[in-house]
Structures are given as structure tokens and as C-alpha cells.
Design a protein around this motif. Sequence first.
Motif, short mmCIF file in Angstrom:
data_model
loop_
_atom_site.label_atom_id
_atom_site.label_comp_id
_atom_site.label_asym_id
_atom_site.label_seq_id
_atom_site.Cartn_x
_atom_site.Cartn_y
_atom_site.Cartn_z
N GLY A 115 -8.99 -0.23 -18.78
CA GLY A 115 -9.13 0.57 -17.57
C GLY A 115 -9.00 -0.25 -16.31
O GLY A 115 -8.34 0.16 -15.34
N PHE A 116 -9.62 -1.41 -16.31
CA PHE A 116 -9.54 -2.28 -15.13
C PHE A 116 -8.13 -2.85 -15.00
O PHE A 116 -7.58 -2.96 -13.90
CB PHE A 116 -10.56 -3.41 -15.26
N PHE A 117 -7.57 -3.19 -16.13
CA PHE A 117 -6.25 -3.83 -16.13
C PHE A 117 -5.17 -2.90 -15.58
O PHE A 117 -4.36 -3.29 -14.73
CB PHE A 117 -5.90 -4.25 -17.56
N VAL A 118 -5.14 -1.65 -16.02
CA VAL A 118 -4.06 -0.75 -15.61
C VAL A 118 -4.13 -0.45 -14.12
O VAL A 118 -3.09 -0.25 -13.47
CB VAL A 118 -4.08 0.56 -16.43
N GLU A 119 -5.35 -0.46 -13.54
CA GLU A 119 -5.46 -0.20 -12.11
C GLU A 119 -4.94 -1.38 -11.29
O GLU A 119 -4.36 -1.20 -10.22
CB GLU A 119 -6.91 0.08 -11.73
N LEU A 120 -5.12 -2.57 -11.83
CA LEU A 120 -4.66 -3.76 -11.09
C LEU A 120 -3.15 -3.94 -11.16
O LEU A 120 -2.60 -4.78 -10.43
CB LEU A 120 -5.35 -5.01 -11.66
N LEU A 121 -2.47 -3.16 -11.98
CA LEU A 121 -1.01 -3.28 -12.08
C LEU A 121 -0.31 -2.77 -10.83
O LEU A 121 0.90 -2.97 -10.68
CB LEU A 121 -0.51 -2.53 -13.31
N ARG A 122 -1.07 -2.15 -9.93
CA ARG A 122 -0.46 -1.77 -8.65
C ARG A 122 -0.23 -2.97 -7.75
O ARG A 122 0.49 -2.89 -6.77
CB ARG A 122 -1.37 -0.77 -7.92
N SER A 123 -0.86 -4.09 -8.11
CA SER A 123 -0.68 -5.31 -7.32
C SER A 123 0.74 -5.84 -7.47
O SER A 123 1.33 -5.77 -8.55
CB SER A 123 -1.67 -6.38 -7.80
N PRO A 124 1.31 -6.37 -6.40
CA PRO A 124 2.67 -6.94 -6.48
C PRO A 124 2.79 -8.04 -7.52
O PRO A 124 3.88 -8.30 -8.03
CB PRO A 124 2.90 -7.48 -5.07
N VAL A 125 1.68 -8.68 -7.81
CA VAL A 125 1.71 -9.77 -8.78
C VAL A 125 2.01 -9.25 -10.19
O VAL A 125 2.48 -10.00 -11.05
CB VAL A 125 0.37 -10.53 -8.76
N ALA A 126 1.76 -7.98 -10.41
CA ALA A 126 1.93 -7.42 -11.74
C ALA A 126 3.37 -7.55 -12.24
O ALA A 126 3.61 -7.66 -13.44
CB ALA A 126 1.51 -5.96 -11.74
N LYS A 127 4.33 -7.51 -11.32
CA LYS A 127 5.74 -7.59 -11.75
C LYS A 127 6.08 -8.97 -12.31
O LYS A 127 7.13 -9.14 -12.94
CB LYS A 127 6.67 -7.25 -10.59
N ARG A 128 5.21 -9.94 -12.11
CA ARG A 128 5.45 -11.27 -12.67
C ARG A 128 5.04 -11.36 -14.14
O ARG A 128 5.40 -12.31 -14.82
CB ARG A 128 4.67 -12.33 -11.88
N LEU B 128 1.66 2.62 -17.13
CA LEU B 128 3.10 2.78 -16.89
C LEU B 128 3.36 3.39 -15.51
O LEU B 128 4.31 3.00 -14.82
CB LEU B 128 3.71 3.66 -17.98
N TYR B 129 2.53 4.32 -15.13
CA TYR B 129 2.71 4.95 -13.81
C TYR B 129 2.56 3.91 -12.70
O TYR B 129 3.32 3.90 -11.72
CB TYR B 129 1.69 6.07 -13.62
N ASN B 130 1.54 2.99 -12.86
CA ASN B 130 1.35 1.95 -11.85
C ASN B 130 2.50 0.95 -11.85
O ASN B 130 2.89 0.42 -10.81
CB ASN B 130 0.02 1.24 -12.07
N LEU B 131 3.06 0.69 -13.03
CA LEU B 131 4.18 -0.25 -13.11
C LEU B 131 5.47 0.36 -12.55
O LEU B 131 6.34 -0.37 -12.04
CB LEU B 131 4.41 -0.67 -14.56
N VAL B 132 5.61 1.66 -12.65
CA VAL B 132 6.82 2.31 -12.16
C VAL B 132 7.02 2.06 -10.67
O VAL B 132 8.16 2.05 -10.16
CB VAL B 132 6.77 3.84 -12.46
N GLY B 133 5.92 1.82 -9.99
CA GLY B 133 6.04 1.53 -8.56
C GLY B 133 6.79 0.25 -8.26
O GLY B 133 7.21 0.02 -7.12
N HIS B 134 6.94 -0.62 -9.25
CA HIS B 134 7.69 -1.87 -9.07
C HIS B 134 9.09 -1.65 -9.64
O HIS B 134 9.26 -1.48 -10.85
CB HIS B 134 6.99 -3.02 -9.80
#
Length: 943
Positions: A738-751, A780-786
Motif C-alpha cells: 500500500g505504501f509502495f504503490v502510492e510512492l510510485l507517483r514520485s518522479p524517481v519511480a521511473k528509475r 499501475l495507475y500511478n506508473l501510467v503517469g510516467h
Amino acid sequence: MPLSRRGRGSRLAGSRAATSSLPRGALSISHAQLLTRRRHSSEQVPPESEPQADFRSGKWLQEPVTGDARDSRQALRARMSSKHRICSQEEVVIPYAYDNDSGSMDLELSNLETIKKGSSSIELTDLDIPDVPGLHCEPLSDSPRHLTQQDTLNEAIVDKLIQSIQRGFNGELKGELEKLTFLGSLSSLSRALPYDETTESFIHSHIADIVHTLNVLVQEERPHSLSSPVRQEVFVTIADLSYQDVHLLFGSEDRAELFSLVIKSIITLPSVRTLTQIQEIMPNGTCNTECLYRQTFQAFSEMLQSLVVKDPYLENLDTIIKHLDPWLQSVKDHERERATAGMTQVLKCLSRHLSLKLPLRFQRLGHLVALMALLCGDPQEKVAEEAAESIHYLLHITLRLKYIIHDKKNQQSLKRAMTKCREFLELYSSAAKCFYSCPFRIAQAFEGFLDSNELCQFIMTTFDTLKNLNHPCIQRSAGELLLTLAKNAESRFEKVPEIMGVICAQLSIISQPRVRQQIINTVSLFISRPKYTDTVLSFLLCHPVPYNRHLAEVWRMLAVELPSTTWILWRLLKKLQKCHNEPAQEKMAYVAVAATDALYEVFLGNRLRAATFRLFPQLLMTLLIQIHHSIGLTMSDVDIPSGLYTEQEVSSEVTPLCFAMQATKALLLRTCCLQEFNIMEKNKGWALLGGKDCHLQGVFLLANALLERNRFLAQKVMYLLVPFLNRGNDKHKLTSAGFFVELLRSPVAKRLPSIYSVARFKDWLQDGNHLFRILGLRGLYNLVGHQEMREDIKSLLPYIVDSLRETEKKIVLSAIQILLQLVRTMDFTTLAAMMRTLFSLFGDVRPDVHRFSMTLFGAAIKSVKNPDKKSVEKQVLDSLVPLLLYSQDENDAVAEESRRVLTICAQFLKWKLPQEVYSKDPWHIKPTEAGTICRFFVLQGEN
């Protein structure tokens, strides 16, 4: 025939010569009084004895006695011939010396006996044993005096002495005269032990009778006054027999009882001042009480010395310490002073006659060192001076003892300890009194010679003295001793749990802040050493929660060096994490609750602040996981160790959840996450976190708050969660995910490599737990933003489309949200399959699903490319009537979305819809409009 040197020749020659011709039973009353010989009095001290180390301002044993000149016994002694008097130059304390005694207590290296034979040049030798500076003891006589022929007892005298003793056994000891006669006869008879078989047989066969009779005599003495020499004569008699190797105080239970009794009879007497006052109030006219007391105590000291003159295995010393121990720790000053003075004489005598043999049976070295070191800091000056002298002799004994028992395995360590001791003593060689009066310096000198068991004894004894609330200075000395020893011998302790047990038990009775901090510093020292960290933590965690104020203070006030803070906090954290990594149990492990409360106390104390910042990601996630595990539990759902609580101690208000929640709040506040804390407060985040069905909502809220307000910490948490997601049970994984998927909105997630994100979400979308499917879609929804991640996500489109068929509303809506982002990039096959699935959702009873399915359907129609339009035309036509009907839905949002999508369909078909389609009025109110719409669709169908 002259007596052999099996006994105490010098004493027999002098003190018993007066009775060599007649048995005691034949003496008159004057002669009976004479049996209280003043051989123990200070008159025996040489007028100018050699100077000793300045341990005391004035040693009363060497001061002249100012007794009553009219004392009857002194008068009688004055009328005795010189041959019946005690030699005025006789040594007071040490009864005799071996022929080869050098008379020096400076531990001259060249005079020490070589113990190890055939040792190589690298082995430890006598030359490695350091000198002990600071004392110059009086020399002993180089040659003992031997009995002459006239000192031997003939057969007639022996028979009379035996008869006198037997009358005592028969209970004929009614008055003081009879008692003194019995004791004198027994003492005189002991002279014949070396050469007379009848005497030897009689005494050895009547040991039990002798012990019983002496026991009775001592018990009959008044416990709170001193008016009779019987006590003194008992001590003399025991000593005389001891010198002949007849020990009345060792062995059986009745002998041990006698030993305890004789010690108590002298130690518990009132102080000399009180005894003198009693005499002034009730004068007995026979003797000076102060003078009698000094004689009695000196007889007691000689009795103790007689027990260790020949003690090669040190078992007698061990027993003496056992019996003197409670008196050395007495709260009464005069009792403590007497016990210390007695111990000093024992150690002095033993050090002069030290002839050790293996195996040694001395088991109390650590205890004795600690006790005497503490007494060196005693508020009573006389006690401190006596203890200082004891320490000197004890150091000598210890050096020889350790040299005797060392083997090649610990040879180098012993050599280093002796070198260290030498260097330390040289540092204080010019100030011996300063050294021997400083407990923590004494600890430094002895530390290297104590093994792990003796170190434990030292610690336990030191803690035991903390009970002495009457003397704050002893508490301070104990605190310094503990800290000094722990620092210098930190790697050699083995019984750490026992030590921690004593600490926890004693902390509640220590009131001085400085001493309390020293005790806590000792705990800090143990806990900061990797060898003991887990042991100390395990012990501290085995206490009731919430911790009492004393244990809470230990957690809050830990004083640890900076490099060790992270280690300690990490090990405490691992205790909690271990509980999360195990399969779900019927009851929660108690250590999980205890560790959570411990973390809370550590955060409050803020002594490990640097480590708290460094381990923030691990701490935060572990506490959130603990919250998840604690939801809905009470303390009855915790596997509490047997005996830890009573039923009354477990409050219904205390729950595992409250401990986890307060620790999480304290963590945010101590790491300056004030804004995140306020967001949780304003949005009822804590209630969400603690809710059974909304825990993940609370996790999402906190993760978003952290990402919004402290991106750096959020990124650290995200990197931690990459491996964290693979650990633990379902609750562990769900909270982490739960915590992890919310943090995927961070720009760092694309790394992040897709293996740690997209590939993991693929597994979650196929998981049997619907919560994981929800989290997979949310991630996946948060990652789609990248934009960089969309290509990887497209590989999961089939799984996402399949999610539209789920019965769980959140899953369907999450899938629609993702597909809306990807619809323009879909291939036609996927697009057509999705449209068919969406069509089945038209009319879903869940308004949101109904509305968003139409939205996605409209977006899909717009995404169809020209070559494929003919293929989907039928699907579009089939959707018109349902969309037209839903435009009249009572849910305004659904109706509005139906009209919008209907327009998209018309545009796709290149139709122009009549304006009546967009009317919001119900058709049953305006039937003409309904008719117009129907005619339009009929005409389009004919075309």
C-alpha cells in the motif's frame, strides 16, 4: 619430649605454661580468672612497632589500653612469676611465622617461589608479578619458639583435664568459674594432641560434644552486654584447637551453626561507647568493659587467623567470607567496622602464610573484591581504613592465586593483566592512601585478574550494596565501580542476563540521579556491545508493558556512542520484524508488543536521534505493519509469558494497537515530520490506520502526505520497500505494498527497473487476494503517469481488461482508470475485446461502474482508427438504444454521461442527433419529444 611445630608453639609456650602442672578443675577462683589471660590485650604490642601504610589515623589494636589499674586479673598477673606471663613483645595479630618468612609485604619478585617447573623463556614467571607499593608491614619473628620439656603434659595431668572436660559435657557448667575451667582444660589438653594418642582419641571422638557445649556457652552469654570473659575464652579455645588441626567451625551443619553464632556474638555487641555507658549505669566492679571488649575482639581476630594459617586450598577463607558477609554489609556502623577489621586480619595472616595448592576451592574472589572496594568508600573512616588495608593484602593474594592457576592458554592475557596492574600501581605509588581509598581505581587494578564468573560476582555484589539506602556515598561508589568494571572488562562477561536481572530489580530503590544514570550507563555499555546487544534486549523486553517508570527511564536515557546507536536500534527493530516475518499465529508474540513499546520510549528519550533519522524508512514501515497486525486485538490475544502479569495488572484499555499507534506518532514527531502528522490528524488518518476495513486508506494518506511534504524521505522509503515487499506474511506485504504503490507517483519511480514494479504488479493482478489485485491496479495507475513506463504497462493490458469482469467495485473502477490512460495506444484486438466487455457493464447496478464504463466506451470509439471503423460499427449501433435509454436514468451523472457517449457514437456513425435527445426532461412528460427521437432512429435504421 618437645612438641613438634604442628601447632602454635609460641602461644603454647607462653599462654598455657601457667597451667602445665595442674588441670583447670583444680584451680581456685583467682586462678579461674587468670584464665582470661591478657595475651590479646594491647599491652602485648611492642612499644615501637614498625610503621604501616597510612590506612588509618590510629589503629586501636596498637593503642595502650587505659583500663582500670585495680583490675583483679591485672593484679593477679602482676603477682605471677615472669615465666607465667605473656611475653610483652609477642606479636598481637599473627600467631607465628614460617621459618622462611621474609617479613615483607612488598611482594619482592626475587623472593617469590617458582611455581612452574621447566618453563620456557616466553612463559610467565615470578618476575612478571608486580610489586604492591604502599605498605611496609611489621616483620614476623624469624624463628618460632619451641616448647621445652617442661611444657609437655604428663599422663596424670591429661587424665585430670579429660575428667574436667567430661564434667562439662555432663552439664556441670553453672557458673562462670565452671565455664572458664572447662574452656581452660580443653585448651590446655589441645597441647598434648601432637604426641598423646589418648588426647587425640578423646578429642576427635568428642567433637560433637565440644561443639554442642561451646554452642550452649555462647548462647548463654548476654547478647547486649559484656561482663564476662567466657566469650573471649571460647575464641581462644577454638583457636588453640585450630592450630592443632582440630577445626570446630568447618564441616557439619552444627559446626557451621557454631561459626555463625560466635561471629554474631561479638559483631552484634553494642558499640564500645554503649558498653561503657552500660557499665557506668550498672557497674559490676570486676573489670573495665572497654578493656575486656578489646581483649575479646582480639581473641576473635586470632581465632579467625588460626583458620587460615594452614589453608592451602583457600576453602577456609571461602567459608569465613560466607559467614562475615552479612556483617560486612550491615547498616550498623559498629557492626560493619568489626566485620571489616576481622576480615583485614584474616587477609593479612593469609598473605603472610600463603602456600597455595591445587585445586583451589576459593569461589568468592569477585564478591570479596567488590565488597572491600565499596567499603573503602565507607562514610565511617575506621571502616574505610580497615577496608583499604584489606585490599592491599587481597591484591597480594590475588596475584599469587592467579599465577598459581594460570595455564598456557591464558598465559599471555595474565601477563598483560600483570603488566597493566604494575603500570597502574606505579601511577599511584606515591599516593598509596589515595589509591586504596578510591573504589573505581581498585576495580581497575583487579579487573584484569577476574575471570567471567568472578566479574559476575563483582557486579552482583556491587548491585546488592545499592540496597544500602542509609549511605548515599556507598551508592555513589557502587555506581562508579559498576561503570569502571563494565568499561574495562566489557568483553569478558558471560552472565549478562543475571546482571541485567539485578539491575532491573535494584533500579527502583536508587534515588540519587547520578547513581541512576551510572547504572543506566552500565546498561548502555552492555547493550552497545554486539556480543551482548541481543541478550540485553531480550531481557529488557521480558517485562510487563507499558513499562514502569524505571524501565522506561532505561530506554529513554540510553547513553550510547554514536557509532553504536544505529546498531542498537536496528537490533531492536529486528526483534519486531522477526514477528512479522513468521506465519500468522493464533496469538501475537509478546515480544512484538514489548518491542513496540520500547521503540516508543526510545523515541521519547530522543537519545538515539541520529539512528532514528537513519533508520526512518525501516522504523516507519515496521510500525505500520505492527498496526496492521494489532487491529482488533486485546492483550488477551497476545501470547504473554507465564507469570509476567497478574490478572489485575492487565488493563482492558491497554491494547497492542495503542502501543503501535503511539510509537508511530512519536516517530513522526521526533523526525520533524510535523506536517505529515498534522495531515493525519486533520483527515482522521489515525482512525483509518486502525480500522479493519480502511487500514490501507490510512496507509495511502500517510504515504501521500510524506511524498507531498518530504520527498527525500519518501524516496528513501520507496527504495527500502523494493526488497520489503517480498517478506513476511500477508499483512506485512499488504501494508508494504500500500505504501509502495502510492510512492510510485514520485518522479524517481521511473528509475526503478520494471522487474520491481510492472512485473510485480502482474503477479498481484493474478493473486487470489482481491486486496493485492486492487493494489496492483493502483500501482499501475500511478506508473501510467510516467510516460517512460507506459510501454511496459501495455504488456499487462489483457490482465487489466480481464479486471473489468471483477465483482469488486474498486477493482473495476481502477482498471477503467488505467485503460482510460492507455486507450489511445491499444491495438485493435484489445480495443474490440475491451468494448465488448464494457458493453456488458452498461446498466450495472453500481452507478460509478455504470458511468465510467460508458466513459471508457466513448473513449474507445474515439480511438478506433479509420481502417478498423467498419469492424466496430455493429458494436456502436448495438450500444445506441441502451445509451438512449440510460439518458433518462434517475442518476443525473449516469444520464449526462449517456448523452455524451451517445453523441460520440453519432459522430462515429456520422449521424446528427435531434435536439430532443439532449433534453433532460422525462419522456413521459413530453411524449412528443420521445416520438421525434423514435422516428429519427427508425429512419436511420431504414437507411
